[in-house]
Design a protein around this motif. Structure first.
Motif: not given
Length: 325
Positions: A246-254
């Motif tokens: 499952x993909x991971x989301x970096x908080x920096x991307x948000x």
């Protein structure tokens, strides 16, 4: 009665048609004679043991069922025997008869073709729910991944009906583009191309999109976040290209005022039951009038369930794959 099951994980050929006793409806259940069974992608992943959650054996694929009520279990007031219903997430669905939780049954008018009506069980409702969760509003630019699929081709149409200003559908092969354009998208983009994101930027003149509806994940997930405008929303509701990772989301991307929200059909139903009931009524009307067009890629007899899974895994389908008992 006939029932399709598998006793080991593997390719489509592990699916076997056998004889099973007629099920008895328990408390809160209906006994339904099936007319059509919608085949869903997740069942191919479970059969292959490639889903990101356990797939116990023996496996009996679930699905979206349309059929007529033949008996009511204890404590069930209706729908009455003889009523035609659609229901989602029906266990052991590839069968001549199934038991259905009465709370999941949606009455289907007789004038709607059985294969078409399987969309009312879940795929049309899922399409509606992801648009709700994404708060799609008039004038929005919406990017719909897997736009030629059983859910995707309904999402594109419903987005247009909600007043979306620009709908971009992605496809896994160029030959699906015409189908996507005929089912509501203004543009079609091949997400297997490494420059697909640049093509979306070109279409939007560099502005990006308000909403990404992502049922693919895998290689398109991170680029989808990058394509969002400030205050844009990515709705994550599937993992067709992700395998067991499952993909991971970096908080920096948000940090650019972007958000990612995950949703499932059951979660939406539980969180917004009144909205879900309203959606079912409106979707039944839209399908009945032809304003929402359900594409049925193929209808196959029950004993060719393995072929149905092969069609889905080949990623060649345009719309629904349906088994007819």
């Amino acid at each position: 009665m006939r029932l399709v099951s598998y006793h080991q994980h593997g390719g489509p050929d592990v699916l076997r048609v056998g004889e099973a006793p007629l099920p008895e409806p328990g408390p809160g259940q209906l006994l339904v004679r099936t007319e059509a069974i919608g085949v869903n992608f997740i069942e191919t992943q479970l059969r292959a043991d490639a889903a990101p959650f356990p797939s116990p054996l023996p496996g009996r694929p679930a699905g979206d069922v349309v059929g007529r009520v033949e008996a009511l279990g204890p404590g069930v007031d209706g729908p009455a025997v003889g009523t035609r219903i659609a229901a989602y997430g029906v266990p052991a669905a590839y069968a001549d008869h199934v038991t259905v939780d009465a709370t999941r049954a949606l009455e289907v008018p007789d004038g709607i073709d059985p294969a078409t009506a399987t969309a009312l069980a879940s795929t049309a409702q899922v399409a509606w729910s992801v648009l709700d969760v994404g708060r799609v509003a008039p004038g929005d630019t919406v990017l719909v991944h897997a736009a030629a699929g059983a859910i995707g081709h309904l999402v594109t149409q419903l987005a247009r009906l909600r007043g979306a200003g620009l709908v971009i559908g992605t496809v896994g092969s160029p030959d699906k583009a015409d189908f996507v354009l005929a089912h509501g998208a203004h543009h079609a983009v091949d997400y297997r191309r490494p420059d697909w994101g640049d093509r979306v930027r070109e279409i939007t003149e560099g502005r990006g999109v308000d909403v990404v509806l992502d049922s693919v994940e895998g290689a398109v997930f991170q680029e989808g976040i990058r394509l969002l405008k400030p205050l844009g929303r990515l709705v994550y509701y599937g993992f067709a290209d992700a395998g067991a990772k499952v993909a991971q989301v970096s908080m920096l991307d948000l940090l650019g005022l972007k958000s990612v929200v995950g949703t499932s059909f059951d979660a939406w139903n539980a969180a917004a039951p009144d909205r879900a009931a309203e959606a079912r009524r409106e979707l039944t009307r839209l399908v009945g009038t032809g304003e929402l067009k359900v594409a049925v890629h193929t209808r196959l007899p029950l004993d060719r369930a393995a072929e149905a899974h092969r069609v889905i895994e080949a990623r060649t389908q345009l719309g629904r794959v349906v088994l007819i008992p």
